[in-house]
Scaffold this motif. Structure first.
Motif, short mmCIF file in Angstrom:
data_model
loop_
_atom_site.label_atom_id
_atom_site.label_comp_id
_atom_site.label_asym_id
_atom_site.label_seq_id
_atom_site.Cartn_x
_atom_site.Cartn_y
_atom_site.Cartn_z
N PHE A 219 -0.19 -3.90 -3.70
CA PHE A 219 0.51 -3.15 -2.65
C PHE A 219 0.85 -4.00 -1.44
CE2 PHE A 219 -2.42 0.01 -4.69
CZ PHE A 219 -1.46 0.55 -5.51
N GLY A 220 -0.09 -4.88 -1.03
CA GLY A 220 0.17 -5.74 0.12
C GLY A 220 0.35 -4.93 1.38
N GLY A 221 1.27 -5.36 2.22
CA GLY A 221 1.53 -4.64 3.47
C GLY A 221 0.69 -5.18 4.60
N THR A 222 1.02 -4.73 5.80
CA THR A 222 0.31 -5.22 6.99
C THR A 222 -1.08 -4.61 7.10
OG1 THR A 222 1.37 -3.48 8.30
CG2 THR A 222 2.45 -5.62 8.26
N THR A 223 -1.24 -3.40 6.63
CA THR A 223 -2.55 -2.73 6.71
C THR A 223 -3.05 -2.46 5.31
OG1 THR A 223 -1.80 -1.66 8.74
CG2 THR A 223 -3.82 -0.81 7.74
N ARG A 224 -3.77 -3.38 4.74
CA ARG A 224 -4.20 -3.26 3.36
C ARG A 224 -5.36 -2.28 3.20
NH1 ARG A 224 -3.54 -9.12 0.37
NH2 ARG A 224 -1.41 -9.54 1.11
N THR A 225 -5.95 -1.90 4.31
CA THR A 225 -7.06 -0.95 4.22
C THR A 225 -6.58 0.50 4.29
OG1 THR A 225 -7.40 -1.06 6.61
CG2 THR A 225 -8.70 -2.57 5.24
N SER A 226 -5.30 0.71 4.56
CA SER A 226 -4.80 2.08 4.64
C SER A 226 -4.69 2.68 3.24
CB SER A 226 -3.42 2.10 5.32
OG SER A 226 -2.46 1.42 4.52
N VAL A 227 -4.73 4.00 3.16
CA VAL A 227 -4.63 4.70 1.88
C VAL A 227 -3.58 5.80 1.98
CG1 VAL A 227 -7.02 4.22 1.24
CG2 VAL A 227 -6.48 6.32 2.49
N SER A 228 -3.04 6.19 0.82
CA SER A 228 -2.01 7.23 0.80
C SER A 228 -2.60 8.61 1.01
CB SER A 228 -1.26 7.19 -0.55
OG SER A 228 -0.72 5.90 -0.78
N SER A 229 -3.79 8.82 0.46
CA SER A 229 -4.47 10.11 0.60
C SER A 229 -5.92 9.95 0.20
CB SER A 229 -3.79 11.19 -0.27
OG SER A 229 -3.76 10.77 -1.63
N ILE A 230 -6.71 10.95 0.52
CA ILE A 230 -8.12 10.96 0.15
C ILE A 230 -8.41 12.30 -0.53
CG2 ILE A 230 -10.50 10.86 0.95
CD1 ILE A 230 -9.54 9.26 3.37
N TYR A 231 -8.97 12.23 -1.73
CA TYR A 231 -9.34 13.45 -2.45
C TYR A 231 -10.83 13.70 -2.23
CZ TYR A 231 -4.85 13.16 -4.79
OH TYR A 231 -3.51 13.10 -5.06
N ILE A 232 -11.13 14.96 -1.89
CA ILE A 232 -12.52 15.36 -1.63
C ILE A 232 -12.90 16.49 -2.58
CG2 ILE A 232 -14.12 16.31 0.07
CD1 ILE A 232 -12.30 15.17 2.26
N ARG A 233 -14.03 16.36 -3.21
CA ARG A 233 -14.51 17.39 -4.12
C ARG A 233 -15.76 18.04 -3.55
NH1 ARG A 233 -13.52 18.58 -9.42
NH2 ARG A 233 -15.14 19.69 -10.56
N GLY A 234 -15.71 19.36 -3.36
CA GLY A 234 -16.89 20.08 -2.91
C GLY A 234 -17.79 20.43 -4.08
N TYR A 235 -19.00 20.86 -3.78
CA TYR A 235 -19.94 21.20 -4.85
C TYR A 235 -19.50 22.45 -5.60
CZ TYR A 235 -23.27 17.63 -3.46
OH TYR A 235 -23.87 16.42 -3.20
#
Length: 410
Positions: A219-235
């Motif tokens: 992906f590269g880019g200036t901010t390699r630590t950024s993400v498109s989204s975060i999925y969270i699963r509850g119990y």
């Protein structure tokens, strides 16, 4: 004349003009079939979207970068800025800060070409962590999924979704084979079980790679630590609200935001996606059904036109019957029965055609067509009602004819 004799006379009158009656029936037939199929397509689409979204789990939260409201107060779309990072995902995975969150999977994705020899296929390359498999409620059909070691070592390994594997390797097993992504060779270590599509993506057309590998080599880019989204699963679905509150509070704290209305992220649930998709589908179904119902109105006008022609043609017959003592009610009843029979015949044939279409169409289109019995029975009732409604005027006109005037007509 009794009801039975009136019915028999009506049938004989319809049979006498078969072609004209057939064309009249055709208008009702098309309208009924269109309504049945339109409602069936709409309900089938709702069921398909609902099952696909529900298959991902009712206890799933999706965090998108950017806010639904900009700093100027203008409503905007999701993902307006890359405000989510791998650090945010790590914070959400903390059991002390978010005890109601079972799993977290950050995702960064982009459309890229994947090559296997001379075969070139464009797919969605997804960089993520090993927890993605359980958080997204997916499973492996062959091989294995990416591991913590793969992510730590930025290993050049990939897991292919079902359609991607088929496009690149056909019926051969891709596990252990090599593919090229962004001019970098990757080893295929697994294949995902087919999962269909969600609200925005084809889940069977993906290539999963370790998050670190994607960030550093794809992906590269200036901010390699950024993400498109975060999925969270509850119990569970019952604790999803608590997980939602914990995720919101933690991300606001992570981003140094004190006012929740200024949040630079948006959290959605599967229920909200399902509700939105269902609402849109219902609106479109109602719109299309309304358009299809207009053909019923046209068919009804056709019934009225034919019945008026029939009254004109049978003026002498009406005069003779009145001269022999037939009351206006008997004349009116006969023409109403004829109009109702025409509409009922068109409705019955149209309903059968619509049901047949619901059984056959799914073989040619990628969408189920439900047989909605309330729509079928309702259409039949509407067909009869149209026959009666549009037959009243011709029947009343026939009943009002004076015997002497009718007998004198040419």
């Amino acid at each position: 004349m009794g009801w039975l004799e009136t019915f028999r006379t009506g049938v004989d009158a319809i049979r006498t003009h078969r072609l004209r009656s057939g064309l009249t029936v055709l208008g009702i037939l098309i309208g009924i079939a269109a309504v049945v199929l339109t409602v069936g397509l709409g309900v089938g689409a709702q069921d398909k979207v609902g099952s696909q979204i529900s298959s991902l789990g009712s206890n799933l939260l999706i965090v998108s970068p950017g806010s639904s409201t900009s700093s100027t107060g203008v409503r905007g779309g999701f993902g307006s800025a890359s405000t989510l990072t791998v650090a945010d995902a790590a914070a959400l995975a903390s059991k002390t800060s978010a005890p109601d969150i079972e799993g977290v999977a950050p995702v960064k994705q982009s459309s890229m070409s994947v090559l296997n020899g001379s075969v070139n296929w464009t797919t969605t390359v997804v960089g993520t962590t090993p927890s993605w498999l359980s958080v997204r409620n997916r499973s492996i059909s062959a091989g294995r999924f990416i591991t913590t070691t793969d992510d730590a070592q930025s290993a050049a390994v990939t897991v292919l979704a079902a359609d991607t594997a088929t496009e690149l390797f056909g019926r051969r097993s891709p596990v252990g084979q090599s593919v090229t992504i962004n001019n970098i060779p990757f080893t295929v270590v697994g294949v995902l079980v087919s999962a269909g599509s969600d609200s925005s993506n084809n889940l069977d057309d993906q290539a999963i790679v370790p998050m670190s590998t994607g960030a550093s080599r794809l992906f590269g880019g200036t901010t390699r630590t950024s993400v498109s989204s975060i999925y969270i699963r509850g119990y569970s679905a019952s604790t999803l609200s608590a997980a939602y509150q914990e995720a919101t509070s933690l991300l606001l704290n992570q981003h140094g935001i004190t006012d929740s209305s200024s949040a630079d992220f948006t959290i959605t649930t599967q229920e909200s996606l399902l509700s939105t998709a269902t609402s849109v589908s219902r609106t479109l179904t109602a719109l299309l059904a309304g358009i299809a119902a207009l053909s019923l109105l046209v068919g009804g006008i056709g019934v009225m036109n034919i019945m008026l022609v029939s009254v004109t043609e049978r003026t002498r017959e009406i005069g003779l019957r009145k001269a022999l003592g037939a009351p206006p009610a008997a004349i009116r009843r006969q023409f109403l029965i004829e109009a109702s029979l025409l509409s009922l015949a068109g409705g019955a044939i149209g309903a059968l055609l619509g049901i047949s279409g619901a059984l056959v169409l799914p073989q040619f289109i990628d969408n189920p067509v439900a047989i909605v019995w309330w729509a079928v029975l309702g259409s039949l009732a509407v067909a009869v009602a149209i026959g009666v409604a549009f037959g009243v005027y011709p029947a009343s006109r026939a009943a009002r004819l004076a015997p002497i005037d009718a007998l004198r007509s040419d």
